[in-house]
Design a protein around this motif. Structure first.
Motif, PDB file in Angstrom:
ATOM      1  N   PRO A 123      45.263  39.524  24.159  1.00  0.00           N
ATOM      2  CA  PRO A 123      43.948  38.895  24.026  1.00  0.00           C
ATOM      3  C   PRO A 123      43.834  38.048  22.750  1.00  0.00           C
ATOM      4  CG  PRO A 123      43.701  41.156  24.765  1.00  0.00           C
ATOM      5  CD  PRO A 123      45.148  40.983  24.427  1.00  0.00           C
ATOM      6  N   GLY A 124      44.465  38.507  21.666  1.00  0.00           N
ATOM      7  CA  GLY A 124      44.416  37.748  20.422  1.00  0.00           C
ATOM      8  C   GLY A 124      45.076  36.384  20.542  1.00  0.00           C
ATOM      9  N   ARG A 149      36.602  44.846  29.441  1.00  0.00           N
ATOM     10  CA  ARG A 149      35.922  44.598  28.156  1.00  0.00           C
ATOM     11  C   ARG A 149      36.618  43.483  27.370  1.00  0.00           C
ATOM     12  NH1 ARG A 149      35.344  50.286  28.583  1.00  0.00           N
ATOM     13  NH2 ARG A 149      33.140  50.907  28.667  1.00  0.00           N
ATOM     14  N   GLU A 150      37.952  43.518  27.341  1.00  0.00           N
ATOM     15  CA  GLU A 150      38.678  42.461  26.636  1.00  0.00           C
ATOM     16  C   GLU A 150      38.498  41.124  27.339  1.00  0.00           C
ATOM     17  OE1 GLU A 150      42.582  44.621  24.839  1.00  0.00           O
ATOM     18  OE2 GLU A 150      42.278  44.787  27.000  1.00  0.00           O
ATOM     19  N   LEU A 151      38.504  41.142  28.660  1.00  0.00           N
ATOM     20  CA  LEU A 151      38.314  39.915  29.417  1.00  0.00           C
ATOM     21  C   LEU A 151      36.924  39.340  29.189  1.00  0.00           C
ATOM     22  CD1 LEU A 151      39.330  37.900  31.544  1.00  0.00           C
ATOM     23  CD2 LEU A 151      38.567  39.506  33.323  1.00  0.00           C
ATOM     24  N   ALA A 152      35.917  40.193  29.195  1.00  0.00           N
ATOM     25  CA  ALA A 152      34.547  39.728  28.966  1.00  0.00           C
ATOM     26  C   ALA A 152      34.400  39.131  27.570  1.00  0.00           C
ATOM     27  CB  ALA A 152      33.566  40.883  29.165  1.00  0.00           C
ATOM     28  N   HIS A 171      34.875  48.929  41.114  1.00  0.00           N
ATOM     29  CA  HIS A 171      33.670  48.788  41.932  1.00  0.00           C
ATOM     30  C   HIS A 171      32.730  47.733  41.354  1.00  0.00           C
ATOM     31  CE1 HIS A 171      30.433  49.771  44.601  1.00  0.00           C
ATOM     32  NE2 HIS A 171      29.653  50.164  43.619  1.00  0.00           N
ATOM     33  N   LEU A 172      32.489  46.672  42.122  1.00  0.00           N
ATOM     34  CA  LEU A 172      31.576  45.578  41.786  1.00  0.00           C
ATOM     35  C   LEU A 172      31.978  44.812  40.523  1.00  0.00           C
ATOM     36  CD1 LEU A 172      28.073  47.136  42.605  1.00  0.00           C
ATOM     37  CD2 LEU A 172      29.472  45.644  44.049  1.00  0.00           C
ATOM     38  N   GLN A 173      33.236  44.936  40.090  1.00  0.00           N
ATOM     39  CA  GLN A 173      33.649  44.207  38.888  1.00  0.00           C
ATOM     40  C   GLN A 173      33.658  42.700  39.107  1.00  0.00           C
ATOM     41  OE1 GLN A 173      37.349  45.715  37.328  1.00  0.00           O
ATOM     42  NE2 GLN A 173      36.340  47.360  36.217  1.00  0.00           N
ATOM     43  N   VAL A 174      34.182  42.264  40.244  1.00  0.00           N
ATOM     44  CA  VAL A 174      34.202  40.832  40.515  1.00  0.00           C
ATOM     45  C   VAL A 174      32.778  40.295  40.597  1.00  0.00           C
ATOM     46  CG1 VAL A 174      34.826  39.071  42.213  1.00  0.00           C
ATOM     47  CG2 VAL A 174      36.453  40.887  41.652  1.00  0.00           C
ATOM     48  N   GLU A 175      31.892  41.044  41.240  1.00  0.00           N
ATOM     49  CA  GLU A 175      30.496  40.612  41.340  1.00  0.00           C
ATOM     50  C   GLU A 175      29.846  40.523  39.953  1.00  0.00           C
ATOM     51  OE1 GLU A 175      31.305  42.709  45.306  1.00  0.00           O
ATOM     52  OE2 GLU A 175      32.001  42.805  43.236  1.00  0.00           O
TER      53      GLU A 175
END
Length: 227
Positions: A123-124, A149-152, A171-175
């Motif tokens: 991520p860095g 969390r890192e992606l967000a 569950h519902l992560q893509v949404e």
């Protein structure tokens, strides 16, 4: 709805004997899951030699994705490319090093989109690359549900970052991601045959999003990037 897999591998892979080791096998897998087309990287370039790769045969359902490597020992950017892949861990270079940044600036200037594997860097390094070259379009692939969390954190900071659905299966992560960042930043991908393709394809048909958003994710976004 046109379905285009942005993240597909053609050729033999270390995980085992797979149908997609050749073009007929790959097409049969696409047919089985009602996937209309795929952006394809050849396993030879991915795992072995990107400088003298095996060619991806021309086919109307396949878009060849070359692996590019920066620096004097690298693999140049194709003249007509619209989508490439960078693999810093696999091919041993610094994503945001001097050569990496020089390549990234060239790609940005030519409006070429980059596929970048989540486990191929950190991520860095992604943050540094996106900060140094903010106009570079990057699609983070194979992020995994544990990386939310890192992606967000990265998506909140860099407007040109996108991601695929290959392993974002919570569950519902893509949404959640589509509602927060816009469906235009989400692309359907499977990572097959290294990862499962049936799961992301089933998920695509059952997303709790509007028809318009699902159509963007399914193929609209990558088709726009490809022009």
């Amino acid at each position: 709805m046109r379905v285009v897999d942005v993240n597909r591998i053609l050729g033999p892979v270390p995980v085992g004997d797979v149908p997609s080791r050749d073009v007929p096998g790959l097409l049969s897998e696409l047919d089985w899951l009602a996937i209309d087309a795929a952006c394809v990287v050849h396993s030879h370039a991915l795992y072995y030699d990107p400088v003298t790769p095996a060619d991806v045969p021309e086919h109307p359902r396949m878009t060849s994705v070359p692996v590019v490597v920066p620096g004097p020992l690298g693999a140049p950017v194709p003249a007509d490319g619209r989508l490439v892949r960078m693999c810093p861990a696999e091919h041993r270079y610094a994503l945001a090093g001097p050569h990496g940044l020089q390549l990234a600036r060239e790609l940005a200037e030519r409006n070429i989109t980059v596929l970048l594997g989540w486990e191929s860097t950190s991520p860095g390094e992604i943050h540094r690359l996106a900060t140094e070259v903010p106009t570079l379009r990057i699609v983070l692939i194979n992020t995994g549900y544990r990386a939310l969390r890192e992606l967000a954190d990265l998506m909140d900071t860099h407007a040109e970052l996108r991601f695929d659905t290959a392993s974002l299966c919570g569950h519902l992560q893509v949404e959640w991601m589509a509602n927060r960042y816009g469906a235009h930043r989400v692309l359907f991908g499977t990572g097959a045959p290294e990862t499962d393709d049936a799961g992301p394809r089933f998920q695509l048909d059952h997303l709790e999003l509007s028809v318009q958003d699902v159509e963007l994710i399914a193929g609209g976004n990558i088709l726009e990037l490809l022009g």
